[in-house]
Design an enzyme around this catalytic site. Structure first.
Site, PDB file in Angstrom:
ATOM      1  N   GLU A 125       0.805  -5.177  23.328  1.00 59.30           N
ATOM      2  CA  GLU A 125       1.493  -3.951  23.751  1.00 59.30           C
ATOM      3  C   GLU A 125       0.847  -3.370  25.007  1.00 59.30           C
ATOM      4  O   GLU A 125      -0.386  -3.419  25.162  1.00 59.30           O
ATOM      5  CB  GLU A 125       1.438  -2.918  22.616  1.00 59.30           C
ATOM      6  CG  GLU A 125       2.172  -3.357  21.377  1.00 59.30           C
ATOM      7  CD  GLU A 125       2.047  -2.370  20.224  1.00 59.30           C
ATOM      8  OE1 GLU A 125       1.457  -1.282  20.425  1.00 59.30           O
ATOM      9  OE2 GLU A 125       2.541  -2.688  19.133  1.00 59.30           O
ATOM     10  N   HIS A 137       6.574   0.942  19.284  1.00 61.23           N
ATOM     11  CA  HIS A 137       5.497   1.391  18.391  1.00 61.23           C
ATOM     12  C   HIS A 137       5.584   2.898  18.118  1.00 61.23           C
ATOM     13  O   HIS A 137       4.642   3.647  18.378  1.00 61.23           O
ATOM     14  CB  HIS A 137       4.129   1.050  18.990  1.00 61.23           C
ATOM     15  CG  HIS A 137       3.035   0.989  17.957  1.00 61.23           C
ATOM     16  ND1 HIS A 137       1.912   0.200  18.085  1.00 61.23           N
ATOM     17  CD2 HIS A 137       2.891   1.614  16.749  1.00 61.23           C
ATOM     18  CE1 HIS A 137       1.121   0.348  17.038  1.00 61.23           C
ATOM     19  NE2 HIS A 137       1.692   1.201  16.216  1.00 61.23           N
ATOM     20  N   ARG A 156      -3.422  -8.116  -1.274  1.00 60.54           N
ATOM     21  CA  ARG A 156      -4.687  -8.803  -1.511  1.00 60.54           C
ATOM     22  C   ARG A 156      -4.892  -9.082  -3.000  1.00 60.54           C
ATOM     23  O   ARG A 156      -5.448 -10.099  -3.382  1.00 60.54           O
ATOM     24  CB  ARG A 156      -5.855  -7.974  -0.977  1.00 60.54           C
ATOM     25  CG  ARG A 156      -5.875  -7.839   0.528  1.00 60.54           C
ATOM     26  CD  ARG A 156      -6.934  -6.873   1.017  1.00 60.54           C
ATOM     27  NE  ARG A 156      -8.270  -7.408   0.835  1.00 60.54           N
ATOM     28  CZ  ARG A 156      -9.218  -6.841   0.105  1.00 60.54           C
ATOM     29  NH1 ARG A 156      -8.961  -5.715  -0.542  1.00 60.54           N
ATOM     30  NH2 ARG A 156     -10.420  -7.369   0.025  1.00 60.54           N
ATOM     31  N   GLY A 207       0.838  -1.191   0.000  1.00 63.57           N
ATOM     32  CA  GLY A 207       0.000   0.000   0.000  1.00 63.57           C
ATOM     33  C   GLY A 207       0.872   1.238   0.000  1.00 63.57           C
ATOM     34  O   GLY A 207       1.990   1.238  -0.537  1.00 63.57           O
ATOM     35  N   VAL A 214       6.375  -3.391  10.940  1.00 64.29           N
ATOM     36  CA  VAL A 214       5.961  -2.021  11.275  1.00 64.29           C
ATOM     37  C   VAL A 214       4.450  -1.869  11.058  1.00 64.29           C
ATOM     38  O   VAL A 214       3.948  -0.757  10.966  1.00 64.29           O
ATOM     39  CB  VAL A 214       6.726  -0.967  10.445  1.00 64.29           C
ATOM     40  CG1 VAL A 214       8.179  -0.897  10.858  1.00 64.29           C
ATOM     41  CG2 VAL A 214       6.593  -1.248   8.939  1.00 64.29           C
ATOM     42  N   ARG A 235       1.122  -4.253  12.407  1.00 58.06           N
ATOM     43  CA  ARG A 235       0.472  -4.536  13.683  1.00 58.06           C
ATOM     44  C   ARG A 235       1.086  -5.809  14.258  1.00 58.06           C
ATOM     45  O   ARG A 235       1.467  -6.716  13.523  1.00 58.06           O
ATOM     46  CB  ARG A 235      -1.039  -4.715  13.504  1.00 58.06           C
ATOM     47  CG  ARG A 235      -1.794  -3.434  13.217  1.00 58.06           C
ATOM     48  CD  ARG A 235      -1.892  -2.551  14.464  1.00 58.06           C
ATOM     49  NE  ARG A 235      -2.782  -1.412  14.277  1.00 58.06           N
ATOM     50  CZ  ARG A 235      -2.399  -0.216  13.851  1.00 58.06           C
ATOM     51  NH1 ARG A 235      -1.122  -0.018  13.543  1.00 58.06           N
ATOM     52  NH2 ARG A 235      -3.266   0.769  13.732  1.00 58.06           N
TER      53      ARG A 235
END
Length: 319
Positions: free
Chosen positions: A265, A283, A179, A157, A234, A236
């Site tokens: 987290e 994060h 996808r 993306g 980087v 989730r």
């Protein structure tokens, strides 16, 4: 004059700031120029508000939406929206936006920085010097070169595309999984992550977290990547099966990892703390003043477009 000012003020569109107590929307004061803000689902305004800003990972559930019968727009302040019930929003005719390109360059920089750190042992070498081991032990173990390596990007993306641009400049070969195959992209496409791992030296994970991508990096993918492979995440934390990754790292079955996100987290598996081939980060890949400035512009642009019946700037699209 005062009454005129109040009248102008009243014409500003009403917007709900939906936020956990531990999160605050950066540069929020700039929104006040354009919008009337409130922050409670229990407020009388909740029944008529049409737009909501979701700050960070604040959940937007069906129950949340039940309190907001007039809502027609959820403006996300993050790239991923796994905390938003997208199916329920769609069912109710509520549009959803994310941060668009606001974070892309910053996260891409950070992903490459993590990869370089793991390969060249920068953080580990820093600890080596600071602990006084250099005079005692002499030269530090060799690192590895980045240039010329095969990089697999999971999720091409906005962020993944920026990562690819940077790695091409290092002389790397890039392939990707998303996808769907992207007709305008010349990088080789793999329909599944296992095949991408087989044909990559390192994997960089930056796709959205969905039911389909949960634990997309699993035991089979880690095995396919091999003993010299490196994982950078980087996206989730739950994109990676963290228990399997820890086992592979502890047992030396994978070459290293650079992790900015984790499954639970702020809790991080303690087994990783002693591993010099693992770089850990709390994060913060998106956290720069420049990204906050860009985010503010995206949020304001989306809200202005919505209230003017124009196309939204960054409608959420899964990669």
């Amino acid at each position: 004059m005062a009454s005129e000012d109040n009248e102008v003020e009243d014409h500003r569109p009403l917007v709900l700031i939906h936020s956990l107590s531990s999160f605050k929307l950066p540069l929020q004061d700039r929104l006040i120029t354009h919008f009337r803000l409130f922050d409670s689902l229990a407020s009388p305004e909740a029944s008529s508000v049409r737009a909501l800003i979701c700050v960070g990972p604040t959940p937007v559930t069906a129950d949340t939406l039940d309190h907001l019968p007039s809502l027609r727009l959820v403006v996300g302040s993050s790239a991923g929206l796994d905390h938003v019930d997208l199916a329920e929003c769609h069912r109710r005719g509520i549009a959803v936006t994310n941060s668009g390109d606001a974070y892309s360059e910053n996260v891409a920089d950070y992903a490459v920085a993590l990869l370089l750190d793991v390969l060249r042992r920068v953080s580990s070498a820093d600890r080596f010097v600071r602990s006084g081991l250099w005079p005692q032990m002499g030269e530090y173990p060799l690192g590895r070169k980045l240039g010329g390596k095969r990089i697999g990007i999971v999720g091409l993306g906005s962020i993944g595309s920026e990562v690819a641009k940077r790695l091409v400049a290092f002389g790397c070969t890039v392939a990707y999984n998303s996808r769907n195959k992207k007709p305008s992209v010349l990088y080789p496409y793999y329909a599944n992550v296992h095949d991408l791992a087989v044909n990559s030296d390192f994997l960089i994970v930056c796709c959205a977290l969905t039911n389909e991508t949960h634990h997309i990096i699993n035991k089979d993918v880690l095995t396919a990547l091999g003993r010299e492979g490196v994982i950078i995440n980087v996206g989730r934390g739950a994109l990676v099966d963290e228990k399997e990754l820890v086992q592979f790292l502890v047992q030396g079955e994978i070459g290293g990892a650079g992790l900015d996100v984790f499954e639970n987290e702020p809790n991080v598996p303690k087994e990783l703390f002693a591993l010099d081939n693992v770089v850990l980060s709390p994060h913060l890949a998106v956290l720069t003043p420049e990204s906050f400035e860009a985010l503010n512009e995206v949020i304001i642009a989306n809200l202005k477009a919505f209230f003017s019946n124009k196309p939204l700037l960054s409608p959420f699209q899964q990669e």
